[in-house]
Design a protein around this motif. Structure first.
Motif: not given
Length: 259
Positions: A189, A191-192, A234, A238, A242
């Motif tokens: 996503d 953030h990654i 992961d 994240w 975030r």
């Protein structure tokens, strides 16, 4: 002659004493083009390795399941994702589960009626975006899962999930990571992607909508190189990216990643 340092040493408090963690020197290469960096600098590979080691010792970021079965996991992940704050997506999932609408073959109209109602998240009234679209996707997915016998192998399950309308590689990977406790996939996503871009793992113009599996392979190679499970790495990336919010944004990259 003074002997050159072969590692950098960091410490963490285990509740009773201080424990040592050894990391490669900052200018050592992790994977081609990516260097370890200093552990006391934010968002370097050393920083992420250090965080993952600590969380592993504390038994945190281990259980990612949101649902009690595959159908519930698909619902939780499909209701979250792009444009939906994590807390709101989880609230929507819990409402549908509590209303017993995640069993069997609920209609899109039944799901939409619940999603149209206001949600109270962090003491604020919130509306669920994309209620109609997500209801159609979720109704179709639940019907398929109830009718089929989805495969158990992580990669085969992901392939099956991506055949469902509204489920792309990211959502399917999220389901597989959670449901299968798998380290064979990555949830790429925004953030990654920010975290990976900061360390040079991904290029500035990397586009997961077009290169998902190639980028995933690079992320998994990175996790293997730092000897940390992809599922935990992961989740940690994240969560950190975030919560840190705008401070985690390296450059005008976000407009490219939001799609």
């Amino acid at each position: 002659m003074e002997r050159l340092a072969e590692s950098q040493i960091v410490w963490w408090h285990n509740g009773q004493d201080f424990a040592e963690i050894q990391l490669p020197v900052p200018d050592a290469e992790v994977v081609p083009g990516v260097f370890w960096g200093r552990a006391d600098e934010l968002f370097t590979p050393s920083f992420w390795k250090y965080q993952s080691q600590i969380m592993g010792h504390r038994r945190q970021y281990l259980d990612h399941e949101l649902g009690r079965c595959l159908a519930e996991e698909v619902a939780a992940c499909l209701l979250g994702g792009y444009g939906i704050p994590a807390e709101l997506g989880l609230a929507a999932f819990e409402r549908l589960r509590d209303a017993r609408l995640l069993k069997g073959r609920p209609s899109a109209a039944e799901l939409e009626a619940e999603l149209r109602k206001d949600f109270k998240v962090a003491n604020r009234r919130r509306k669920y975006r994309f209620a109609k679209q997500k209801s159609v996707y979720l109704a179709g997915a639940l019907c398929s899962i109830a009718s089929d016998k989805p495969p158990e192998d992580p990669h085969q399950l992901r392939l099956y999930l991506t055949s469902l309308k509204g489920v792309g590689p990211k959502t399917a990977s999220w389901v597989v990571r959670n449901h299968c406790a798998s380290d064979q996939v990555a949830i790429l996503d925004v953030h990654i992607m920010r975290a990976g871009t900061r360390i040079g793992l991904f290029s500035q113009d990397a586009d997961p909508s077009k290169q998902y599996y190639q980028l995933e392979e690079r992320f998994l190679s990175f996790c293997e190189a730092i000897e940390e499970p992809a599922s935990r790495m992961d989740a940690i990336m994240w969560d950190f990216m975030r919560r840190i919010g705008s401070h985690s944004r390296p450059r005008p990259l976000d407009s490219q990643l939001a799609a």
